[in-house]
Design a protein around this motif. Structure first.
Motif, mmCIF file in Angstrom:
data_model
loop_
_atom_site.group_PDB
_atom_site.id
_atom_site.type_symbol
_atom_site.label_atom_id
_atom_site.label_comp_id
_atom_site.label_asym_id
_atom_site.label_seq_id
_atom_site.Cartn_x
_atom_site.Cartn_y
_atom_site.Cartn_z
ATOM 1 N N UNK A 1 -12.386 -108.587 -24.504
ATOM 2 C CA UNK A 1 -13.007 -107.293 -24.207
ATOM 3 C C UNK A 1 -13.355 -106.542 -25.485
ATOM 4 N N UNK A 2 -12.433 -106.527 -26.426
ATOM 5 C CA UNK A 2 -12.614 -105.732 -27.649
ATOM 6 C C UNK A 2 -13.466 -106.441 -28.691
ATOM 7 N N UNK A 3 -13.633 -107.752 -28.545
ATOM 8 C CA UNK A 3 -14.444 -108.496 -29.505
ATOM 9 C C UNK A 3 -13.696 -108.948 -30.729
ATOM 10 N N UNK A 4 -12.474 -108.480 -30.898
ATOM 11 C CA UNK A 4 -11.627 -108.866 -32.026
ATOM 12 C C UNK A 4 -10.188 -108.588 -31.626
ATOM 13 N N UNK A 5 -9.236 -109.370 -32.139
ATOM 14 C CA UNK A 5 -7.844 -109.144 -31.735
ATOM 15 C C UNK A 5 -7.290 -107.840 -32.290
ATOM 16 N N UNK A 6 -6.721 -106.993 -31.442
ATOM 17 C CA UNK A 6 -6.046 -105.788 -31.937
ATOM 18 C C UNK A 6 -4.677 -106.182 -32.472
ATOM 19 N N UNK A 7 -3.933 -105.220 -32.918
ATOM 20 C CA UNK A 7 -2.548 -105.477 -33.299
ATOM 21 C C UNK A 7 -1.691 -105.243 -32.061
ATOM 22 N N UNK A 8 -1.056 -106.313 -31.582
ATOM 23 C CA UNK A 8 -0.232 -106.192 -30.383
ATOM 24 C C UNK A 8 1.178 -105.734 -30.751
ATOM 25 N N UNK A 9 1.678 -104.792 -29.948
ATOM 26 C CA UNK A 9 2.971 -104.156 -30.177
ATOM 27 C C UNK A 9 3.866 -104.421 -28.973
ATOM 28 N N UNK A 10 5.142 -104.665 -29.214
ATOM 29 C CA UNK A 10 6.066 -104.859 -28.100
ATOM 30 C C UNK A 10 6.212 -103.562 -27.309
ATOM 31 N N UNK A 11 6.196 -103.638 -25.969
ATOM 32 C CA UNK A 11 6.366 -102.420 -25.168
ATOM 33 C C UNK A 11 7.797 -101.915 -25.148
ATOM 34 N N UNK A 12 8.730 -102.711 -25.659
ATOM 35 C CA UNK A 12 10.122 -102.271 -25.703
ATOM 36 C C UNK A 12 10.918 -102.599 -24.453
ATOM 37 N N UNK A 13 10.229 -102.956 -23.373
ATOM 38 C CA UNK A 13 10.873 -103.304 -22.105
ATOM 39 C C UNK A 13 10.139 -104.490 -21.502
ATOM 40 N N UNK A 14 10.836 -105.259 -20.677
ATOM 41 C CA UNK A 14 10.219 -106.349 -19.924
ATOM 42 C C UNK A 14 10.260 -106.016 -18.442
ATOM 43 N N UNK A 15 9.292 -106.530 -17.699
ATOM 44 C CA UNK A 15 9.264 -106.318 -16.252
ATOM 45 C C UNK A 15 9.088 -107.650 -15.559
ATOM 46 N N UNK A 16 9.586 -107.735 -14.340
ATOM 47 C CA UNK A 16 9.447 -108.941 -13.527
ATOM 48 C C UNK A 16 8.956 -108.541 -12.143
ATOM 49 N N UNK A 17 7.696 -108.720 -11.881
ATOM 50 C CA UNK A 17 7.148 -108.389 -10.581
ATOM 51 C C UNK A 17 6.652 -106.961 -10.477
ATOM 52 N N UNK A 18 5.844 -106.708 -9.436
ATOM 53 C CA UNK A 18 5.212 -105.404 -9.253
ATOM 54 C C UNK A 18 6.201 -104.252 -9.175
ATOM 55 N N UNK A 19 7.224 -104.293 -8.331
ATOM 56 C CA UNK A 19 8.078 -103.101 -8.239
ATOM 57 C C UNK A 19 8.718 -102.743 -9.575
ATOM 58 N N UNK A 20 9.104 -103.764 -10.339
ATOM 59 C CA UNK A 20 9.777 -103.509 -11.606
ATOM 60 C C UNK A 20 8.828 -102.907 -12.640
ATOM 61 N N UNK A 21 7.561 -103.328 -12.609
ATOM 62 C CA UNK A 21 6.578 -102.730 -13.527
ATOM 63 C C UNK A 21 6.487 -101.234 -13.283
ATOM 64 N N UNK A 22 6.348 -100.826 -12.031
ATOM 65 C CA UNK A 22 6.253 -99.404 -11.704
ATOM 66 C C UNK A 22 7.521 -98.649 -12.085
ATOM 67 N N UNK A 23 8.678 -99.304 -11.950
ATOM 68 C CA UNK A 23 9.951 -98.656 -12.256
ATOM 69 C C UNK A 23 10.144 -98.420 -13.754
#
Length: 215
Positions: free
Chosen positions: A23-45
């Motif tokens: 989408x961006x045409x070049x790789x951005x610098x990816x940063x860790x979100x600090x948390x992991x999620x497993x599945x839809x409910x956990x992402x929202x939580x």
């Protein structure tokens, strides 16, 4: 630009890195979100905690969040009307979490707020992987199936088409996902056309990139 990603699995995140770069045409610098999620409910939580962590503890520009739609209400242009909110639409729900969480946050790390980029894979991220390879798979096809009360394919069928099995290992999922998203390298227009909920993610990312450049 610094981008953090939150999704339902490590395989999804690996694929999203390639899609964001397309989408961006070049790789951005990816940063860790600090948390992991497993599945839809956990992402929202965990999303509010991820937003607060990235805003106050990092100088990340944008957080990209992608989940599967599953059988939920699919986001449409009507949902983008001012003050409109559909309680069964996951795009509406995730955007609302961003609004509530960032509403009273003070500026930090030289920016007013952490920007958001939300995408919903309809009905699952494997549909994105099949874009351009299987003409029967698209967001319109899924919506038409919902209206008729007969889905054109199941999520299990999508997984079987992508992975060749309904029980792939994580390593196999990642290998297949990376192979498929590599087809969009440098040009995500087909994916944006066939999946409007991916196009919404792409618009958010490009707007965030433009804001980061102006800052």
């Amino acid at each position: 630009m610094k981008v953090a990603l939150l999704s339902e699995s490590p395989a999804d995140e690996a694929a999203l890195r390639g899609l964001v770069t397309a989408v961006l045409g070049a790789p951005p610098r990816f940063v860790s979100p600090g948390f992991r999620a497993r599945g839809w409910p956990n992402v929202a939580q965990v999303l509010p905690a991820v937003i607060r962590h990235l805003h106050f503890n990092t100088d990340t520009d944008v957080l990209g969040v992608v989940v599967d739609a599953d059988d939920s209400v699919v986001h449409t242009a009507a949902h983008d009307a001012p003050e409109y909110y559909h309680p069964q639409c996951r795009m509406c729900q995730l955007r609302a979490v961003f609004r509530r969480t960032t509403k009273n946050m003070p500026p930090a790390h030289g920016r007013q707020r952490l920007l958001r980029a939300v995408g919903i894979a309809v009905p699952a991220i494997e549909a994105w992987y099949l874009c351009g390879r299987d003409p029967q798979v698209s967001e319109v096809a899924w919506l038409d199936g919902q209206e008729r009360g007969r889905a054109p394919y199941s999520r299990a069928e999508l997984k079987a088409r992508v992975y060749g099995t309904d029980r792939p290992s994580l390593a196999h999922e990642i290998d297949c996902a990376l192979r498929e998203v590599a087809r969009f390298r440098g040009d995500s227009r087909r994916l944006e056309n066939d999946f409007p909920s991916f196009a919404a993610l792409a618009r958010d990312l490009r707007e965030a990139r433009d804001q980061a450049r102006r800052a």
